[in-house]
Design a protein around this motif. Sequence first.
Motif, PDB file in Angstrom:
ATOM      1  N   THR A 192       2.129  65.261  22.134  1.00  0.00           N
ATOM      2  CA  THR A 192       1.754  66.043  20.781  1.00  0.00           C
ATOM      3  C   THR A 192       1.374  65.077  19.900  1.00  0.00           C
ATOM      4  OG1 THR A 192       3.723  67.773  22.133  1.00  0.00           O
ATOM      5  CG2 THR A 192       3.401  67.251  19.329  1.00  0.00           C
ATOM      6  N   SER A 193       2.390  64.103  19.783  1.00  0.00           N
ATOM      7  CA  SER A 193       2.016  62.968  18.579  1.00  0.00           C
ATOM      8  C   SER A 193       0.417  62.663  18.420  1.00  0.00           C
ATOM      9  CB  SER A 193       3.032  62.282  18.611  1.00  0.00           C
ATOM     10  OG  SER A 193       2.706  61.568  19.354  1.00  0.00           O
ATOM     11  N   VAL A 194      -0.165  62.493  19.750  1.00  0.00           N
ATOM     12  CA  VAL A 194      -1.552  62.490  19.392  1.00  0.00           C
ATOM     13  C   VAL A 194      -2.269  63.650  18.894  1.00  0.00           C
ATOM     14  CG1 VAL A 194      -3.526  61.598  21.587  1.00  0.00           C
ATOM     15  CG2 VAL A 194      -0.923  60.157  21.635  1.00  0.00           C
ATOM     16  N   ILE A 213      -8.641  68.120  22.906  1.00  0.00           N
ATOM     17  CA  ILE A 213      -7.512  67.988  22.681  1.00  0.00           C
ATOM     18  C   ILE A 213      -7.268  68.303  24.886  1.00  0.00           C
ATOM     19  CG2 ILE A 213      -5.602  70.247  23.773  1.00  0.00           C
ATOM     20  CD1 ILE A 213      -6.850  71.401  20.903  1.00  0.00           C
ATOM     21  N   THR A 214      -8.416  68.757  25.669  1.00  0.00           N
ATOM     22  CA  THR A 214      -8.223  68.495  26.533  1.00  0.00           C
ATOM     23  C   THR A 214      -8.122  67.143  27.089  1.00  0.00           C
ATOM     24  OG1 THR A 214      -9.304  70.399  27.123  1.00  0.00           O
ATOM     25  CG2 THR A 214      -9.645  69.468  28.646  1.00  0.00           C
ATOM     26  N   TYR A 215      -9.401  66.330  26.245  1.00  0.00           N
ATOM     27  CA  TYR A 215      -9.694  64.992  26.695  1.00  0.00           C
ATOM     28  C   TYR A 215      -7.803  63.931  26.455  1.00  0.00           C
ATOM     29  CZ  TYR A 215     -11.195  59.996  26.104  1.00  0.00           C
ATOM     30  OH  TYR A 215     -11.744  59.395  25.498  1.00  0.00           O
ATOM     31  N   LEU A 216      -7.515  63.871  25.338  1.00  0.00           N
ATOM     32  CA  LEU A 216      -6.115  63.812  24.724  1.00  0.00           C
ATOM     33  C   LEU A 216      -5.190  63.793  25.789  1.00  0.00           C
ATOM     34  CD1 LEU A 216      -6.116  64.483  20.406  1.00  0.00           C
ATOM     35  CD2 LEU A 216      -6.702  62.509  22.333  1.00  0.00           C
ATOM     36  N   VAL A 217      -5.320  65.634  26.141  1.00  0.00           N
ATOM     37  CA  VAL A 217      -3.993  65.720  27.425  1.00  0.00           C
ATOM     38  C   VAL A 217      -4.150  64.735  28.145  1.00  0.00           C
ATOM     39  CG1 VAL A 217      -2.947  67.080  28.705  1.00  0.00           C
ATOM     40  CG2 VAL A 217      -3.655  67.769  26.576  1.00  0.00           C
ATOM     41  N   ARG A 218      -5.813  64.476  29.333  1.00  0.00           N
ATOM     42  CA  ARG A 218      -6.148  64.319  30.098  1.00  0.00           C
ATOM     43  C   ARG A 218      -6.162  62.559  30.412  1.00  0.00           C
ATOM     44  NH1 ARG A 218     -11.472  62.713  31.818  1.00  0.00           N
ATOM     45  NH2 ARG A 218     -12.221  63.102  30.280  1.00  0.00           N
ATOM     46  N   LEU A 276      -9.285  67.434  11.345  1.00  0.00           N
ATOM     47  CA  LEU A 276      -9.768  68.746  10.084  1.00  0.00           C
ATOM     48  C   LEU A 276      -8.889  68.954   8.968  1.00  0.00           C
ATOM     49  CD1 LEU A 276      -9.099  71.525  13.334  1.00  0.00           C
ATOM     50  CD2 LEU A 276     -10.810  71.031  12.095  1.00  0.00           C
ATOM     51  N   GLN A 277      -7.519  67.877   9.319  1.00  0.00           N
ATOM     52  CA  GLN A 277      -6.702  67.611   7.797  1.00  0.00           C
ATOM     53  C   GLN A 277      -6.076  68.476   7.364  1.00  0.00           C
ATOM     54  OE1 GLN A 277     -10.252  67.034   4.653  1.00  0.00           O
ATOM     55  NE2 GLN A 277     -10.336  64.991   5.779  1.00  0.00           N
ATOM     56  N   ILE A 278      -5.553  69.085   8.519  1.00  0.00           N
ATOM     57  CA  ILE A 278      -4.095  70.106   8.728  1.00  0.00           C
ATOM     58  C   ILE A 278      -3.469  69.543   9.641  1.00  0.00           C
ATOM     59  CG2 ILE A 278      -5.645  72.086   7.864  1.00  0.00           C
ATOM     60  CD1 ILE A 278      -5.653  73.092  11.020  1.00  0.00           C
ATOM     61  N   LYS A 279      -2.471  70.069  10.008  1.00  0.00           N
ATOM     62  CA  LYS A 279      -1.343  69.789  11.162  1.00  0.00           C
ATOM     63  C   LYS A 279      -1.073  71.347  11.390  1.00  0.00           C
ATOM     64  CE  LYS A 279       2.732  67.589  12.310  1.00  0.00           C
ATOM     65  NZ  LYS A 279       4.566  66.615  11.821  1.00  0.00           N
ATOM     66  N   PRO A 280      -1.912  71.244  13.349  1.00  0.00           N
ATOM     67  CA  PRO A 280      -0.846  72.210  13.962  1.00  0.00           C
ATOM     68  C   PRO A 280       0.468  72.637  13.426  1.00  0.00           C
ATOM     69  CG  PRO A 280      -2.085  70.225  15.216  1.00  0.00           C
ATOM     70  CD  PRO A 280      -2.254  69.890  14.108  1.00  0.00           C
ATOM     71  N   LYS A 281       0.881  74.404  13.473  1.00  0.00           N
ATOM     72  CA  LYS A 281       2.478  74.819  13.491  1.00  0.00           C
ATOM     73  C   LYS A 281       2.906  73.765  14.953  1.00  0.00           C
ATOM     74  CE  LYS A 281       5.063  77.232  10.646  1.00  0.00           C
ATOM     75  NZ  LYS A 281       5.321  76.999   9.820  1.00  0.00           N
ATOM     76  N   ASN A 282       2.001  74.151  15.483  1.00  0.00           N
ATOM     77  CA  ASN A 282       2.907  74.532  17.311  1.00  0.00           C
ATOM     78  C   ASN A 282       2.018  74.302  18.347  1.00  0.00           C
ATOM     79  OD1 ASN A 282       5.360  74.633  18.904  1.00  0.00           O
ATOM     80  ND2 ASN A 282       4.716  76.562  19.064  1.00  0.00           N
ATOM     81  N   VAL A 283       2.732  73.265  18.548  1.00  0.00           N
ATOM     82  CA  VAL A 283       2.083  72.488  20.105  1.00  0.00           C
ATOM     83  C   VAL A 283       3.065  73.066  21.411  1.00  0.00           C
ATOM     84  CG1 VAL A 283       0.793  70.682  21.489  1.00  0.00           C
ATOM     85  CG2 VAL A 283       0.464  70.893  19.052  1.00  0.00           C
TER      86      VAL A 283
END
Length: 99
Positions: free
Chosen positions: A74-76, A24-29, A85-92
Amino acid sequence: MYVVIQKNTRGVLEIEEKALIDLITYLVRTNSKNLDSDDIKVHIFVKHEVVLFVNIELFISNIDEQIQDENNITSVIEEAIVQTLQIKPKNVSYVYTHK
């Protein structure tokens, strides 16, 4: 420490929490302009082993460093977690903290 998430009726998927935080840190950066890894802190919360919450704390020195396109990031993040993980986060959620 492992985050245990129910994957299906056949078993449980275990993933190291640090690996998910690093992803997640990599994706945000990579999807924001003026932030590096030291300016990003990710918190993960798992509830009932199937609900994932992601909280991203961003340390900024002025308001101009605020992420302009949170929806895109958020969509990325959601897409990467679904693929992993084959689950969608409930909230970001995003928290901005002054340095």
